[in-house]
Structure formats: structure tokens, C-alpha cells
Design a protein around this motif. Structure first.
Motif, PDB file in Angstrom:
ATOM      1  N   TYR A 168       0.846  -1.196   0.000  1.00  0.00           N
ATOM      2  CA  TYR A 168       0.000   0.000   0.000  1.00  0.00           C
ATOM      3  C   TYR A 168       0.881   1.247   0.000  1.00  0.00           C
ATOM      4  N   ARG A 228       2.089   1.890  -3.469  1.00  0.00           N
ATOM      5  CA  ARG A 228       1.041   2.468  -4.325  1.00  0.00           C
ATOM      6  C   ARG A 228       0.891   3.964  -4.065  1.00  0.00           C
ATOM      7  N   LYS A 265       3.900   5.874  -5.448  1.00  0.00           N
ATOM      8  CA  LYS A 265       3.798   6.069  -6.898  1.00  0.00           C
ATOM      9  C   LYS A 265       2.773   7.154  -7.232  1.00  0.00           C
ATOM     10  N   LYS A 266       1.650   7.131  -6.544  1.00  0.00           N
ATOM     11  CA  LYS A 266       0.598   8.112  -6.816  1.00  0.00           C
ATOM     12  C   LYS A 266       1.084   9.538  -6.540  1.00  0.00           C
ATOM     13  N   SER A 309       7.863   4.492  -9.317  1.00  0.00           N
ATOM     14  CA  SER A 309       7.455   3.194  -8.791  1.00  0.00           C
ATOM     15  C   SER A 309       8.550   2.186  -9.030  1.00  0.00           C
TER      16      SER A 309
END
Length: 134
Positions: free
Chosen positions: A110, A113, A116-117, A122
Motif C-alpha cells: 500500500y 502504491r 507512486k501516486k 514506482s
């Protein structure tokens, strides 16, 4: 490699520019208190913890926060957590799992993620490798 670092710098500049725009708006006492609480807490806090800390309904606080900052509380909090993660990666000898746990993410996947967002990079391990190469 260098492109990723430039990308990171670009996102950091956009983030700082957005903070400046927020500073130009008339401050709202509750939003300022929310930001102070999130900034002072070095790990991810729940919506209930924010509501309890301020003694107000979270749905109202969330709406107010979005209205004044243009971001959701979660988005702002994620950005602060990734900012803290980058600081840890740059200044401590830590891995992704350690940073994820330290910041209160439910698991490293998590955390990756969210990383990366927020950054566009990433996974976070690639960012760490780039730090050591430069």
C-alpha cells in the motif's frame, strides 16, 4: 535515472507552489489546526483521530479542508507521509518495509502504491537505488 529525479523535483515544486497558493487565502482556523495536527504527527492518522482531536464532525472538517486547500485530507496526508518517507530515505539507512511501518501504512505494498501516486515513481526501491547512484 536523471529523468526520475527531475520528475521528483518537478512534483516537489508543484507541491510547494500549491502550499503558497494556500497561504494566500484567508486562513481558516479549523483547517490550520488540521494541518498542524497532521504535520506534527509523523505517521498516518485516522479520520476519527482528527475529528476527536478537534472535537468536530469529520465529514464537516473534510469538506472544509477540501474547500480551503483544494485537496482531500487523505491526499494531503499521503503527500506529507511521502515527504517524510523521502526524508527518511535520504537521511537514514532504511528500507521500504521499515519506512512503511514507521509511517503507519498498513503494509509495504500500500505504501508503494501511495508513493507512486504522489511522486510518479514506482516502486520506492527504485528511488532508493537512484539516491545511492547519485
Amino acid at each position: 535515472m536523471l529523468t526520475s529525479m527531475h520528475t521528483h523535483q518537478f512534483f516537489l515544486e508543484l507541491y510547494l507552489e500549491n502550499i503558497e497558493k494556500f497561504a494566500e487565502k484567508k486562513p481558516n482556523r479549523m483547517v490550520t489546526r488540521m494541518i498542524d495536527y497532521i504535520d506534527d504527527t509523523k505517521y498516518k492518522v485516522s479520520s476519527q483521530a482528527i475529528a476527536d482531536h478537534l472535537g468536530m464532525n469529520y465529514a464537516y472538517l473534510s469538506t472544509l479542508f477540501k474547500q480551503y486547500t483544494g485537496k482531500s485530507v487523505t491526499q494531503y496526508q499521503n503527500e506529507k507521509m511521502i515527504e517524510n518517507a523521502i526524508h527518511l530515505f535520504q537521511n537514514e539507512n532504511v528500507n521500504v518495509s521499515e519506512v512503511s511501518e514507521h509511517l503507519g501504512f498498513s503494509n509495504p505494498f500500500y505504501f508503494s502504491r501511495v508513493f507512486k501516486k504522489v511522486t510518479g515513481l514506482s516502486p520506492p526501491s527504485v528511488y532508493i537505488q537512484q539516491l545511492y547512484r547519485n
